[in-house]
Structures are given as structure tokens and as C-alpha cells.
Design a protein around this motif. Structure first.
Motif, mmCIF file in Angstrom:
data_model
loop_
_atom_site.group_PDB
_atom_site.id
_atom_site.type_symbol
_atom_site.label_atom_id
_atom_site.label_comp_id
_atom_site.label_asym_id
_atom_site.label_seq_id
_atom_site.Cartn_x
_atom_site.Cartn_y
_atom_site.Cartn_z
ATOM 1 N N GLN A 68 45.189 38.482 41.109
ATOM 2 C CA GLN A 68 45.251 37.127 40.566
ATOM 3 C C GLN A 68 46.361 36.330 41.224
ATOM 4 O O GLN A 68 46.199 35.154 41.537
ATOM 5 N N MET A 69 47.505 36.989 41.468
ATOM 6 C CA MET A 69 48.619 36.306 42.130
ATOM 7 C C MET A 69 48.255 35.969 43.577
ATOM 8 O O MET A 69 48.564 34.878 44.062
ATOM 9 N N ASN A 70 47.601 36.909 44.298
ATOM 10 C CA ASN A 70 47.172 36.626 45.668
ATOM 11 C C ASN A 70 46.275 35.394 45.713
ATOM 12 O O ASN A 70 46.413 34.548 46.587
ATOM 13 N N LEU A 71 45.366 35.313 44.771
ATOM 14 C CA LEU A 71 44.419 34.200 44.749
ATOM 15 C C LEU A 71 45.092 32.892 44.342
ATOM 16 O O LEU A 71 44.825 31.839 44.928
ATOM 17 N N ALA A 72 45.984 32.951 43.363
ATOM 18 C CA ALA A 72 46.642 31.734 42.880
ATOM 19 C C ALA A 72 47.637 31.182 43.899
ATOM 20 O O ALA A 72 47.661 29.974 44.155
ATOM 21 N N LEU A 73 48.443 32.055 44.497
ATOM 22 C CA LEU A 73 49.480 31.583 45.415
ATOM 23 C C LEU A 73 48.980 31.419 46.843
ATOM 24 O O LEU A 73 49.515 30.625 47.599
ATOM 25 N N GLY A 74 47.954 32.184 47.232
ATOM 26 C CA GLY A 74 47.469 32.127 48.604
ATOM 27 C C GLY A 74 46.239 31.277 48.772
ATOM 28 O O GLY A 74 45.618 31.305 49.828
ATOM 29 N N THR A 105 49.787 47.119 46.554
ATOM 30 C CA THR A 105 50.355 47.912 45.456
ATOM 31 C C THR A 105 50.086 49.398 45.613
ATOM 32 O O THR A 105 50.285 50.159 44.661
ATOM 33 N N LYS A 106 49.657 49.830 46.789
ATOM 34 C CA LYS A 106 49.247 51.217 46.999
ATOM 35 C C LYS A 106 50.338 52.216 46.640
ATOM 36 O O LYS A 106 50.081 53.221 45.968
ATOM 37 N N ALA A 139 45.950 47.062 35.264
ATOM 38 C CA ALA A 139 46.695 45.831 34.983
ATOM 39 C C ALA A 139 47.563 45.434 36.177
ATOM 40 O O ALA A 139 47.680 44.247 36.502
ATOM 41 N N LEU A 140 48.162 46.420 36.854
ATOM 42 C CA LEU A 140 49.017 46.143 38.003
ATOM 43 C C LEU A 140 48.220 45.517 39.157
ATOM 44 O O LEU A 140 48.596 44.463 39.687
ATOM 45 N N VAL A 141 47.105 46.129 39.512
ATOM 46 C CA VAL A 141 46.312 45.628 40.640
ATOM 47 C C VAL A 141 45.625 44.307 40.275
ATOM 48 O O VAL A 141 45.520 43.406 41.105
ATOM 49 N N TRP A 169 28.568 28.018 59.641
ATOM 50 C CA TRP A 169 28.712 28.371 58.232
ATOM 51 C C TRP A 169 28.714 27.147 57.339
ATOM 52 O O TRP A 169 29.365 26.161 57.646
ATOM 53 N N ARG A 170 27.988 27.210 56.258
ATOM 54 C CA ARG A 170 28.081 26.197 55.201
ATOM 55 C C ARG A 170 29.301 26.503 54.346
ATOM 56 O O ARG A 170 30.069 25.622 53.995
ATOM 57 N N ILE A 171 29.455 27.794 54.002
ATOM 58 C CA ILE A 171 30.665 28.288 53.335
ATOM 59 C C ILE A 171 31.176 29.441 54.192
ATOM 60 O O ILE A 171 30.492 30.444 54.354
ATOM 61 N N THR A 172 32.360 29.288 54.766
ATOM 62 C CA THR A 172 32.890 30.339 55.635
ATOM 63 C C THR A 172 33.329 31.536 54.794
ATOM 64 O O THR A 172 33.806 31.378 53.669
ATOM 65 N N PRO A 173 33.150 32.749 55.327
ATOM 66 C CA PRO A 173 33.599 33.934 54.579
ATOM 67 C C PRO A 173 35.111 33.921 54.405
ATOM 68 O O PRO A 173 35.852 33.557 55.314
ATOM 69 N N ARG A 174 35.552 34.311 53.230
ATOM 70 C CA ARG A 174 36.982 34.357 52.920
ATOM 71 C C ARG A 174 37.461 35.808 52.955
ATOM 72 O O ARG A 174 36.679 36.742 52.883
ATOM 73 N N ASP A 175 38.775 35.980 53.028
ATOM 74 C CA ASP A 175 39.360 37.318 53.028
ATOM 75 C C ASP A 175 39.182 37.971 51.667
ATOM 76 O O ASP A 175 39.026 37.296 50.647
ATOM 77 N N ASN A 176 39.268 39.280 51.639
ATOM 78 C CA ASN A 176 39.075 40.041 50.420
ATOM 79 C C ASN A 176 40.422 40.204 49.711
ATOM 80 O O ASN A 176 41.207 41.086 50.035
ATOM 81 N N TYR A 177 40.679 39.355 48.755
ATOM 82 C CA TYR A 177 41.950 39.392 48.027
ATOM 83 C C TYR A 177 42.048 40.621 47.134
ATOM 84 O O TYR A 177 43.136 41.063 46.794
ATOM 85 N N MET A 178 40.908 41.209 46.765
ATOM 86 C CA MET A 178 40.933 42.425 45.941
ATOM 87 C C MET A 178 41.442 43.614 46.762
ATOM 88 O O MET A 178 42.283 44.380 46.297
ATOM 89 N N THR A 179 40.947 43.767 47.972
ATOM 90 C CA THR A 179 41.389 44.851 48.845
ATOM 91 C C THR A 179 42.852 44.664 49.216
ATOM 92 O O THR A 179 43.612 45.637 49.261
ATOM 93 N N ASP A 180 43.252 43.432 49.461
ATOM 94 C CA ASP A 180 44.650 43.163 49.782
ATOM 95 C C ASP A 180 45.563 43.506 48.606
ATOM 96 O O ASP A 180 46.665 44.020 48.799
ATOM 97 N N ALA A 181 45.116 43.245 47.393
ATOM 98 C CA ALA A 181 45.923 43.576 46.213
ATOM 99 C C ALA A 181 46.107 45.079 46.097
ATOM 100 O O ALA A 181 47.200 45.560 45.780
#
Length: 174
Positions: free
Chosen positions: A45-51, A156-157, A38-40, A140-152
């Protein structure tokens, strides 16, 4: 936010390797894993919504990607997997397209019958490499985006390690 250069989607807690799974109260371990999940998940979700649109993250237009992020505790209870999943509101699983990107142009396909050389209908020497190089240069038609899951997980590590150390210490049977 942390740096998205490497893929560090795995976290290991040291100090409990010498114990078997049977040495732990699985109910307490599963509860700790749910807490970490739940924490991660919330952080991702916050990284994706705010960033969104900034820091290399995809922009959230409908919220389907944010809603698709969930966690699942394994059957044994000693692993939690946090990832976006395909939901009913998605026609395609587009978080993969967002992370890996999409190149312009189509990839080289098999030749039409009679268009190649010889009985096996092969391309001329070096022709496939030229097609691949031309596709690479298209951009690129769609440029690669950063990995918000790894950043999360990276963000919170310390909390995850603290929660899991406490969970495993409490769950150790006497």
C-alpha cells in the motif's frame, strides 16, 4: 524499491521441510502468517501510495486500488496470500488491466458470414497474422505498470524470513 523485471511472488523458508504440519502449533503459525501478511500488505500500500505515477507504478486517484490490497491466511495456516481484490467501489477488476496493460485496437474476431473463403468461411492465407502484427504495432492504450506487490515482498523479504523462522521455531511442538 527493487527491480520489477522478474516475477518473484513466492517466498520459501528453509529448514522446516522435514516436519509434518501436525508437528506445529497451528494457532502460533497462523498468528505469524497474519503478522507477515500485515507487514507486506502495508508495504504494498505504501509503494502504491508514495510511488504513484513514478517508478512505473499506477497513479492513485481514488485510493480504491490501495484499499483493495489485503491478505488472507489459508485454512491450514501455512500460507498467506496478499493481493488486490475486487471491491464494491470497482466496476471492473482494474488492477489486472494496470499490471498487464491494454493494447490499442481490437483482437481479430471471427469473420462475418460470407466474408471468408470457401464453405468454412476462412480468412485468406496470412491475413490473420497481418491483423495481429498491425495490432502489435498500434502501441498501448494502457501501458503495463510495475508489480508493486512483488516489490513489496522483495523489500520486506529479510523481515518476513526472520518473522517466519521465529514463528516456526516457537510453534514447533515438543
Amino acid at each position: 524499491m527493487s527491480n520489477s523485471v522478474s516475477v518473484d511472488g513466492y517466498l520459501h523458508i528453509e529448514g522446516f521441510e522435514k516436519f509434518d504440519f501436525e508437528a506445529f502449533n497451528k494457532r502460533k503459525v497462523r498468528a505469524g502468517m497474519r503478522k507477515v501478511g500485515a507487514l507486506v500488505t502495508g508495504r504494498a500500500q505504501m509503494n502504491l501510495a508514495l510511488g504513484g505515477g513514478q517508478a512505473g507504478y499506477p497513479e492513485s486517484r481514488t485510493g480504491a486500488t490501495i484499499d483493495s490490497i489485503s491478505y488472507k491466511v489459508s485454512r491450514s495456516g501455512f500460507l498467506v496470500r496478499i493481493a488486490p481484490t475486487k471491491t464494491e467501489s470497482m466496476e471492473e477488476f482494474y488492477p489486472a488491466y494496470l499490471h498487464y496493460g491494454v493494447r490499442l485496437g481490437s483482437r481479430p474476431r471471427a469473420l462475418a458470414p460470407g466474408k471468408g473463403r470457401g464453405k468454412s468461411n476462412r480468412r485468406a492465407s496470412g491475413q490473420r497474422q497481418a491483423l495481429v502484427a498491425a495490432r502489435q504495432g498500434n502501441g498501448w492504450r494502457i501501458t503495463p505498470r510495475d508489480n508493486y506487490m512483488t516489490d513489496a515482498l522483495a523489500d520486506t523479504k529479510a523481515d518476513v524470513q526472520r518473522i517466519l523462522r521465529q514463528t516456526f521455531a516457537d510453534a514447533l511442538l515438543n
